[in-house]
Motif scaffolding. Structure first.
Motif, PDB file in Angstrom:
ATOM      1  N   GLU A  40      15.105  68.559  15.174  1.00 20.15           N
ATOM      2  CA  GLU A  40      14.832  67.481  16.122  1.00 20.15           C
ATOM      3  C   GLU A  40      13.666  67.785  17.054  1.00 20.15           C
ATOM      4  O   GLU A  40      13.204  66.894  17.774  1.00 20.15           O
ATOM      5  CB  GLU A  40      16.089  67.174  16.946  1.00 20.15           C
ATOM      6  CG  GLU A  40      16.608  68.319  17.794  1.00 20.15           C
ATOM      7  CD  GLU A  40      17.684  69.151  17.094  1.00 20.15           C
ATOM      8  OE1 GLU A  40      18.590  69.654  17.789  1.00 20.15           O
ATOM      9  OE2 GLU A  40      17.595  69.296  15.856  1.00 20.15           O
ATOM     10  N   PHE A  41      13.152  69.020  17.036  1.00 15.94           N
ATOM     11  CA  PHE A  41      12.037  69.368  17.909  1.00 15.94           C
ATOM     12  C   PHE A  41      10.733  69.564  17.139  1.00 15.94           C
ATOM     13  O   PHE A  41       9.757  70.075  17.694  1.00 15.94           O
ATOM     14  CB  PHE A  41      12.362  70.629  18.709  1.00 15.94           C
ATOM     15  CG  PHE A  41      13.566  70.475  19.586  1.00 15.94           C
ATOM     16  CD1 PHE A  41      13.523  69.667  20.710  1.00 15.94           C
ATOM     17  CD2 PHE A  41      14.756  71.110  19.273  1.00 15.94           C
ATOM     18  CE1 PHE A  41      14.629  69.502  21.509  1.00 15.94           C
ATOM     19  CE2 PHE A  41      15.878  70.954  20.071  1.00 15.94           C
ATOM     20  CZ  PHE A  41      15.821  70.138  21.194  1.00 15.94           C
ATOM     21  N   HIS A  42      10.690  69.163  15.890  1.00 20.44           N
ATOM     22  CA  HIS A  42       9.499  69.391  15.065  1.00 20.44           C
ATOM     23  C   HIS A  42       9.110  68.132  14.307  1.00 20.44           C
ATOM     24  O   HIS A  42       9.920  67.231  14.087  1.00 20.44           O
ATOM     25  CB  HIS A  42       9.754  70.533  14.079  1.00 20.44           C
ATOM     26  CG  HIS A  42       9.915  71.854  14.740  1.00 20.44           C
ATOM     27  ND1 HIS A  42       8.852  72.640  15.104  1.00 20.44           N
ATOM     28  CD2 HIS A  42      11.034  72.520  15.133  1.00 20.44           C
ATOM     29  CE1 HIS A  42       9.299  73.748  15.683  1.00 20.44           C
ATOM     30  NE2 HIS A  42      10.619  73.691  15.718  1.00 20.44           N
ATOM     31  N   GLY A  43       7.827  68.095  13.902  1.00 21.48           N
ATOM     32  CA  GLY A  43       7.312  67.033  13.061  1.00 21.48           C
ATOM     33  C   GLY A  43       7.052  67.557  11.665  1.00 21.48           C
ATOM     34  O   GLY A  43       6.585  68.689  11.489  1.00 21.48           O
ATOM     35  N   PHE A  44       7.338  66.737  10.678  1.00 22.90           N
ATOM     36  CA  PHE A  44       7.242  67.185   9.284  1.00 22.90           C
ATOM     37  C   PHE A  44       6.307  66.310   8.450  1.00 22.90           C
ATOM     38  O   PHE A  44       6.130  66.549   7.265  1.00 22.90           O
ATOM     39  CB  PHE A  44       8.636  67.183   8.646  1.00 22.90           C
ATOM     40  CG  PHE A  44       9.619  68.059   9.360  1.00 22.90           C
ATOM     41  CD1 PHE A  44       9.749  69.399   9.017  1.00 22.90           C
ATOM     42  CD2 PHE A  44      10.406  67.566  10.384  1.00 22.90           C
ATOM     43  CE1 PHE A  44      10.653  70.219   9.686  1.00 22.90           C
ATOM     44  CE2 PHE A  44      11.314  68.372  11.055  1.00 22.90           C
ATOM     45  CZ  PHE A  44      11.435  69.701  10.701  1.00 22.90           C
ATOM     46  N   SER A  45       5.704  65.314   9.075  1.00 26.98           N
ATOM     47  CA  SER A  45       4.879  64.368   8.344  1.00 26.98           C
ATOM     48  C   SER A  45       3.491  64.929   8.073  1.00 26.98           C
ATOM     49  O   SER A  45       2.968  65.743   8.842  1.00 26.98           O
ATOM     50  CB  SER A  45       4.750  63.067   9.141  1.00 26.98           C
ATOM     51  OG  SER A  45       3.772  62.221   8.596  1.00 26.98           O
ATOM     52  N   ASP A  46       2.882  64.456   6.982  1.00 24.50           N
ATOM     53  CA  ASP A  46       1.494  64.820   6.705  1.00 24.50           C
ATOM     54  C   ASP A  46       0.552  64.244   7.749  1.00 24.50           C
ATOM     55  O   ASP A  46      -0.607  64.655   7.830  1.00 24.50           O
ATOM     56  CB  ASP A  46       1.098  64.317   5.313  1.00 24.50           C
ATOM     57  CG  ASP A  46       1.793  65.092   4.210  1.00 24.50           C
ATOM     58  OD1 ASP A  46       2.258  66.213   4.476  1.00 24.50           O
ATOM     59  OD2 ASP A  46       1.883  64.566   3.084  1.00 24.50           O
ATOM     60  N   GLU A  47       1.036  63.272   8.538  1.00 23.20           N
ATOM     61  CA  GLU A  47       0.220  62.721   9.609  1.00 23.20           C
ATOM     62  C   GLU A  47      -0.025  63.750  10.712  1.00 23.20           C
ATOM     63  O   GLU A  47      -0.977  63.648  11.471  1.00 23.20           O
ATOM     64  CB  GLU A  47       0.895  61.482  10.200  1.00 23.20           C
ATOM     65  CG  GLU A  47       0.886  60.269   9.287  1.00 23.20           C
ATOM     66  CD  GLU A  47      -0.530  59.772   9.038  1.00 23.20           C
ATOM     67  OE1 GLU A  47      -1.277  59.584  10.013  1.00 23.20           O
ATOM     68  OE2 GLU A  47      -0.882  59.587   7.862  1.00 23.20           O
ATOM     69  N   GLY A  48       0.868  64.716  10.835  1.00 22.02           N
ATOM     70  CA  GLY A  48       0.661  65.780  11.804  1.00 22.02           C
ATOM     71  C   GLY A  48      -0.453  66.690  11.345  1.00 22.02           C
ATOM     72  O   GLY A  48      -0.412  67.235  10.242  1.00 22.02           O
TER      73      GLY A  48
END
Length: 637
Positions: A169-177
């Protein structure tokens, strides 16, 4: 696979060609560091706007010390690619002059910075409270942007077995990042031993906003697919360098911002009827030393760092009129707290001889081994970890009694800033009373870390613990002393000027010494090297610390985001008071020192900026004048 920039060095910008063909840009970003590149890259996603980045250093993504994790801090990283600002003689360090490092390259500090943890949630909320309870500056409002900026690779089974932990819940996993983060694939035995010896609780995630009193393996800005470091160049420029509206000019030195319709009489005052001032463009010297100008249609975004940004404003005639006059610069806008409120983390050490084995480099063969990681297990100490309850009550009470005295002392005679520093200290001491101040970071170095050079120290193996003062109350300043843009600014962080800073740092070093002798590190302990077994008391360590303490290269605060009646320089939308179209997007706007490394912080805040700026690009025209919609800028270098 290596980063694209390593395979094709010919793409480096031809600054002369760019300047001749394009003279007007919608946005000019001064400084191609972490925040500057992030904002510029996101702005250039809109093909209808043009963006120029002016960076003083070169593009160095092809250097091994930039992309090989274990070579961080070697080679040119701390020599030719370092601004290496010299401080003024420091009164409380026996007159020593220290060096404050800052990346002088495209990517800024990300070419030599690595950890990707996030700050304590109370400090974000305190930032908002200091700025009239602005709801945009809180943990809850900023966390979504941190997640959007990140492309996180969860730990594999081996990394989990070696202590890596995360909470999704504290991280981003998208290729947009754009910022790639993850864990190293090699772990030193000393790191695990130190985590056990520290006495801190295991952290479920050092990025969860509550790291105090815990220890863990720090995530890093690393591309887990090929185990290379990912600087802001890798994240924000190399994949997008062929955009026709995105122009990055390296090896150029900005000399000043050019103003539109400056009256020849008295300098402007923020809020006066004849303000705001408006930027018309930027003047700089190109790689060949020629003086050139670019003109701006929308905004200038200043992102040259906590020492570089106030210098450029002062060279442009914005600042304290007395200081500018003594430097030979005509005052255009009287903004007396430019360059004030400067603060820095302070670095200290404890180290010991060890019989721990070391492993040969396996990185070039299969991306494993010594060079595959920077061994950063770290913990954040609470005040109660270093002080007894009576001691803590006593030091906090003394600081509260002397609140106004130190606020006045650090304000350089500015009454509004004195109020601002007083408010900062009230917030800090409130967190101290609640034991939520997170004043120190400790991290282990499986090798030597300390003040002595290789030639001066014994040829032995070492285990070292870095003790970093994260929450200093001292405030200093940085100002120009000459109208020559190439003359270095005077930098005075006023290290240890507040007595709570020194005693806190000493207690942190004492804690690090205890850890080196605690189980299971005691099994590889072969005697203390520094501070030295003969230094027993706090007074002994205090003397040693004054002789060796160094900058941790995290200067902040010199263009502080605070209300103007508290001595602030920028508002919560990052606009410089009294200037229509100049914003600051770097560490200079952070009003007080934060308990973290700032790499991931900048990237997340920059994502917020560009989401807001997309509204501004839909410009509203009223009575023939362009009126830009406000956007909230949240980023720092």
């Amino acid at each position: 696979m290596f980063p694209l920039s390593l395979l094709s060095p010919e793409w480096l910008t031809d600054t002369g060609h760019i300047a001749k063909e394009i003279e007007i840009f919608d946005f000019i970003v001064i400084g191609g560091g972490n925040a500057g590149l992030a904002v510029a890259s996101r702005l250039s996603e809109n093909p209808s706007v043009t963006v120029a980045v002016l960076e003083a250093g070169p593009n160095v993504e092809h250097l091994p010390e930039v992309y090989i994790p274990g070579l961080i801090g070697t080679g040119e990283s701390f020599t030719t690619l370092n601004w290496a600002y010299r401080t003024t003689p420091q009164e409380y360090l026996g007159g020593r002059q220290l060096t404050v490092g800052a990346g002088k390259a495209l990517g800024g500090g990300t070419v030599s910075a690595f950890p990707a943890s996030i700050i304590k949630k109370e400090q974000y909320d305190a930032w908002g409270a200091l700025n009239n309870n602005d709801p945009n500056w809180t943990w809850d409002s900023l966390l979504p942007y941190f997640k959007k900026s990140e492309s996180f690779t969860p730990p594999n089974d081996d990394q989990l077995a070696n202590g890596a932990r995360y909470q999704p819940e504290f991280h981003g996993f998208s290729d947009e990042g754009r910022v790639k983060t993850g864990f190293p694939n090699y772990f030193y035995p000393q790191s695990k031993m130190w985590r056990e010896a520290s006495g801190f609780l295991p952290s479920p995630d050092l990025s969860n906003g509550d790291p105090q009193g815990t220890v863990g393996v720090s995530p890093n800005t690393i591309d887990a697919q090929n185990n290379t470091r990912c600087s802001s160049v890798c994240a924000y420029y190399t994949p997008f360098m062929h955009r026709p509206n995105f122009h990055v000019m390296t090896n150029v030195s900005v000399t000043r911002i050019i103003w539109e319709d400056v009256p020849p009489s008295s300098p402007l005052q923020p809020g006066a009827p004849n303000s705001p001032l408006k930027a018309a463009g930027v003047e700089f010297r190109n790689v060949n030393g020629q003086l050139q100008r670019l003109y701006v249609a929308k905004e200038v975004i200043l992102s040259a760092g906590a020492i570089g940004s106030p210098k450029i404003l002062e060279l442009s005639g914005v600042g304290n009129a007395t200081i500018l006059r003594s430097a030979g610069v005509d005052t255009v806008l009287e903004l007396p707290t430019v360059g004030e409120n400067l603060a820095d983390h302070v670095h200290g050490w404890a180290n010991a001889f060890t019989n721990a084995s070391q492993q040969q480099n396996l990185w070039y063969k299969n991306r494993t081994g010594l060079l595959s990681s920077v061994p950063r297990s770290l913990g954040i100490a609470a005040a109660s970890d270093i002080f007894t309850a009576p001691q803590m009550t006593s030091v906090v009470r003394e600081a509260q009694i002397n609140l106004k005295y130190y606020a006045q002392l650090f304000s350089n005679g500015n009454e509004k800033l004195a109020k601002g520093i007083e408010e900062q200290h009230k917030i800090a001491l409130d967190l101290w009373e609640k034991d939520r101040s997170a004043p120190l970071e400790l991290n282990v170095e499986p090798g030597y870390a300390g003040p002595q050079s290789f030639t001066d120290r014994p040829r032995r193996k070492y285990t070292s613990i870095n003790a970093v003062l994260f929450g200093p109350l001292s405030r200093g300043r940085t100002h120009i002393t000459s109208s020559d843009p190439f003359h270095p600014a005077a930098v005075d962080p006023a290290y240890y000027a507040h007595p709570l800073d020194l005693i806190t740092h000493v207690k942190g070093i004492q804690l690090a010494r205890k850890m080196l002798r605690a189980p299971p590190l005691n099994t590889i302990y072969q005697g203390e090297f520094e501070p030295g077994a003969e230094k027993v008391s706090d007074q002994d360590v205090e003397g040693w610390t004054k002789d060796v303490a160094a900058s941790d290269n995290h200067v902040v605060g010199s263009l502080a985001m605070m209300p103007q009646d508290l001595g602030g320089v920028v508002d919560t939308k990052m606009r410089v008071y009294g200037i229509k179209n100049v914003r600051v997007v770097d560490a200079s706007i952070i009003p007080f020192p934060l308990s973290a490394h700032l790499v991931r912080f900048f990237s997340g805040i920059s994502r917020n900026i560009t989401q807001r700026i997309s509204i501004q690009i839909s410009t509203i025209y009223m009575i023939g004048e362009r009126v830009s919609l406000a956007f909230v800028c949240y980023s720092l270098n």
